[in-house]
Scaffold this motif. Structure first.
Motif, PDB file in Angstrom:
ATOM      1  N   ASP A 174       6.643  -0.793   8.643  1.00 43.09           N
ATOM      2  CA  ASP A 174       6.712   0.430   9.430  1.00 43.09           C
ATOM      3  C   ASP A 174       5.451   1.263   9.180  1.00 43.09           C
ATOM      4  N   LEU A 175       4.711   1.569  10.246  1.00 43.39           N
ATOM      5  CA  LEU A 175       3.498   2.379  10.126  1.00 43.39           C
ATOM      6  C   LEU A 175       3.789   3.871   9.959  1.00 43.39           C
ATOM      7  N   LEU A 176       5.050   4.242   9.908  1.00 44.04           N
ATOM      8  CA  LEU A 176       5.440   5.649   9.855  1.00 44.04           C
ATOM      9  C   LEU A 176       4.658   6.426   8.799  1.00 44.04           C
ATOM     10  N   ARG A 265       4.900   5.141   1.322  1.00 42.27           N
ATOM     11  CA  ARG A 265       4.822   3.677   1.417  1.00 42.27           C
ATOM     12  C   ARG A 265       6.019   3.111   2.188  1.00 42.27           C
ATOM     13  N   THR A 266       5.993   3.303   3.497  1.00 44.46           N
ATOM     14  CA  THR A 266       7.020   2.725   4.369  1.00 44.46           C
ATOM     15  C   THR A 266       6.623   1.323   4.810  1.00 44.46           C
ATOM     16  N   PHE A 267       5.551   0.796   4.272  1.00 43.50           N
ATOM     17  CA  PHE A 267       4.948  -0.466   4.708  1.00 43.50           C
ATOM     18  C   PHE A 267       4.687  -1.345   3.488  1.00 43.50           C
ATOM     19  N   LEU A 268       4.408  -2.611   3.750  1.00 46.98           N
ATOM     20  CA  LEU A 268       4.044  -3.558   2.698  1.00 46.98           C
ATOM     21  C   LEU A 268       2.588  -3.963   2.855  1.00 46.98           C
ATOM     22  N   TYR A 276       1.712  -0.418  -5.399  1.00 49.51           N
ATOM     23  CA  TYR A 276       0.969   0.768  -4.975  1.00 49.51           C
ATOM     24  C   TYR A 276      -0.515   0.669  -5.321  1.00 49.51           C
ATOM     25  N   THR A 277      -0.892  -0.259  -6.220  1.00 48.65           N
ATOM     26  CA  THR A 277      -2.309  -0.426  -6.552  1.00 48.65           C
ATOM     27  C   THR A 277      -3.024  -1.322  -5.550  1.00 48.65           C
ATOM     28  N   THR A 283      -1.305   6.665  -2.087  1.00 47.27           N
ATOM     29  CA  THR A 283      -0.012   6.653  -1.402  1.00 47.27           C
ATOM     30  C   THR A 283       1.023   7.288  -2.328  1.00 47.27           C
ATOM     31  N   ARG A 284       2.192   7.570  -1.763  1.00 45.47           N
ATOM     32  CA  ARG A 284       3.305   8.052  -2.580  1.00 45.47           C
ATOM     33  C   ARG A 284       4.541   7.209  -2.273  1.00 45.47           C
TER      34      ARG A 284
END
Length: 388
Positions: A174-176, A265-268, A276-277, A283-284
Motif C-alpha cells: 500500500d502506497l498510503l 510503513r504501510t508497504f514492504l 525499516y533499515t 520511516t515510522r
C-alpha cells in the motif's frame, strides 16, 4: 509535449491505432553491442539508446528528452513546471533514486532510475549520442538501461540532479504511507503501479483509481496534488493530516509535525522484508496501539466553486474495522463521516520557497445528523505554524 512508444519488434495491428495513442517507433538494432549480465536482458541495450534514437528524429524545438517505463504515470503540468526551473541550454540529467537502500547499493546512488523517469536536456542528449555506442561497449556487464545511461553520464562528467517528485516506488503493498507524507515538492511521476494496491482502496482497479485522481485533483490544481498539510482539532484532541486530493488522516491525541511528515510503513521493501533499515529515507512504524491508529478518509469527489473561487474536495471515511480503544479521547470514526476541504488553486505554489501549506480545522457540527468536518487549506499566514 510529443511522445513515442519505443518497441523491440514491429506491431501487427488488426485495427488502426487511435489518433490519441502515442506513435510507436522501432528502436535501433543493437546486435553488435556486447551484453554479459547473467540475469538481465539484451533489451536494456535498446532502451539505453532511446534518447539517441529520439534525437535522430530531428524534431523541432526540443528542450528536453524524458524517458520512462511503460508502467509509469506522469503528471504532465508538474513535469513541465519542474523542468522549467532549469536552463535547458545546459547539460542536465534530472531524476531520482530508488526507495530501496539495497537497490541503490546494487546499482548506484548516482543513477536516475528509469521507472521513475528521468529528463536529459537537449545539449546533453547531443553529447550522449556522440559517445553512446563506444560507451556501451565499455559496460557489457551492467544490468539495465538506466545504469548504462549513468555510466555514460559519468564519462561526460555530468552528475545526477535529484528531484524528489520522481518516484521509482521499488516497494510492494500500500502506497498510503508514502503518498500521504509526500515530500514538499511537486508530484511528478508514479512507477510500479502494477505491483502495488490501487491508491484508492474502494476503486475496482488501479486504472480507475488513477482516473479518479486525474479527473479531479490533477485537473483542478495539479501543483497541490498529494501535498500534505498538518493541523490540530484542539477541542477534540485530534491530529489531522491532509494529503490534498488523496486522503485525510485523523488521529486521536497529538502527534508532532516531525512525526507526521515521516512516511508510515504501510508497504514492504522491494525484497519483501519488513525491515525499516531497508529504505533510503526515514520511516515510522504503523501504530500497534489501537488508540493510535488513524481513521482514513479517501477522496470521493472534487469540484470548483465559481462563486467562492475555490476547489471543494470531499473525503469519505474508509469503512475498516476499528479496534477497541480505552482512551477517553473521542473516536473520529464515531463523529466524522465526511471531510470537506476548501482550497484555492495556487499556480505559484512552486515559484516560492518550498513550504507546506497550512490547514485550519473548523469545529465539527453538533446538530442532528451533522457528522462533517470542514478544513481550509492555503498558504500559511505570517507567523502561522503547525502547533500542537
Amino acid at each position: 509535449m510529443r511522445g513515442f512508444v519505443w518497441l523491440d519488434h514491429p506491431l501487427n495491428l488488426s485495427t488502426p491505432s487511435s489518433p490519441s495513442h502515442p506513435i510507436p517507433k522501432l528502436s535501433s538494432n543493437t546486435s553488435s553491442l556486447p551484453y554479459s549480465h547473467k540475469h538481465g536482458n539484451r533489451a536494456a541495450l535498446r532502451l539505453s539508446r532511446i534518447v539517441s534514437d529520439s534525437l535522430r528524429l530531428n524534431l523541432p524545438d526540443i528542450r528536453w528528452f524524458v524517458m520512462c517505463d511503460d508502467d509509469t504515470v506522469f503528471l504532465p503540468d508538474n513535469l513541465l513546471h519542474v523542468l522549467s526551473h532549469f536552463d535547458h541550454t545546459q547539460p542536465y540529467y534530472i531524476g531520482s533514486l530508488s526507495e530501496s537502500h539495497l537497490q541503490n547499493i546494487y546499482f548506484s546512488y548516482s543513477m536516475a532510475y528509469g521507472g521513475a523517469g528521468f529528463a536529459i536536456s537537449y545539449p546533453l542528449a547531443v553529447s550522449l549520442s556522440r559517445i553512446q555506442d563506444q560507451c556501451l561497449h565499455r559496460y557489457p556487464a551492467l544490468y539495465g538501461s538506466d545504469d548504462r545511461i549513468q555510466a555514460c553520464m559519468a564519462e561526460l562528467g555530468v552528475p545526477l540532479t535529484r528531484h524528489p517528485g520522481f518516484h521509482q516506488y521499488d516497494v510492494y503493498g500500500d502506497l498510503l504511507g508514502l503518498l500521504a507524507a509526500h515530500p514538499v515538492a511537486p508530484l511528478v511521476s508514479l512507477h510500479h503501479l502494477d505491483v502495488v494496491n490501487p491508491i484508492f482502496p474502494s476503486s475496482p482497479s488501479r486504472v480507475s483509481a488513477l482516473r479518479r485522481l486525474f479527473s479531479g485533483p490533477v485537473s483542478l490544481d495539479s501543483p497541490a496534488t498529494m501535498q500534505q498539510s498538518i493541523c490540530y482539532d484542539k477541542s477534540n484532541q485530534w491530529t489531522v493530516s491532509v494529503s490534498w486530493g488523496f486522503v485525510i488522516q485523523i488521529l486521536r491525541g497529538f502527534m508532532s509535525p516531525r512525526e507526521m511528515e515521516m512516511p508510515a510503513r504501510t508497504f514492504l521493501n522491494w525484497y519483501r522484508r519488513a525491515d525499516y533499515t531497508a529504505y533510503a529515507f526515514n520511516t515510522r512504524p504503523v501504530a500497534r496501539n489501537p488508540c493510535q491508529r488513524p481513521v482514513y478518509y479517501y477522496l470521493s469527489s472534487s469540484s470548483y466553486d465559481v462563486r467562492l473561487r475555490t476547489t471543494v474536495t470531499a473525503y469519505e471515511r474508509h469503512r475498516d474495522a476499528q479496534p477497541a480503544c480505552r482512551w477517553r479521547i473521542a473516536n473520529p470514526s464515531q463523529h466524522v463521516d465526511t471531510v470537506i476541504v476548501y482550497k484555492k488553486p495556487d499556480p505559484d505554489l512552486w515559484n516560492r520557497a518550498p513550504r507546506r501549506n497550512c490547514c485550519r480545522v473548523k469545529p465539527v457540527g453538533k446538530g442532528d445528523g451533522e457528522r462533517t468536518m470542514t478544513i481550509d487549506v492555503g498558504v500559511c499566514r505570517d507567523g502561522e505554524i503547525s502547533e500542537i
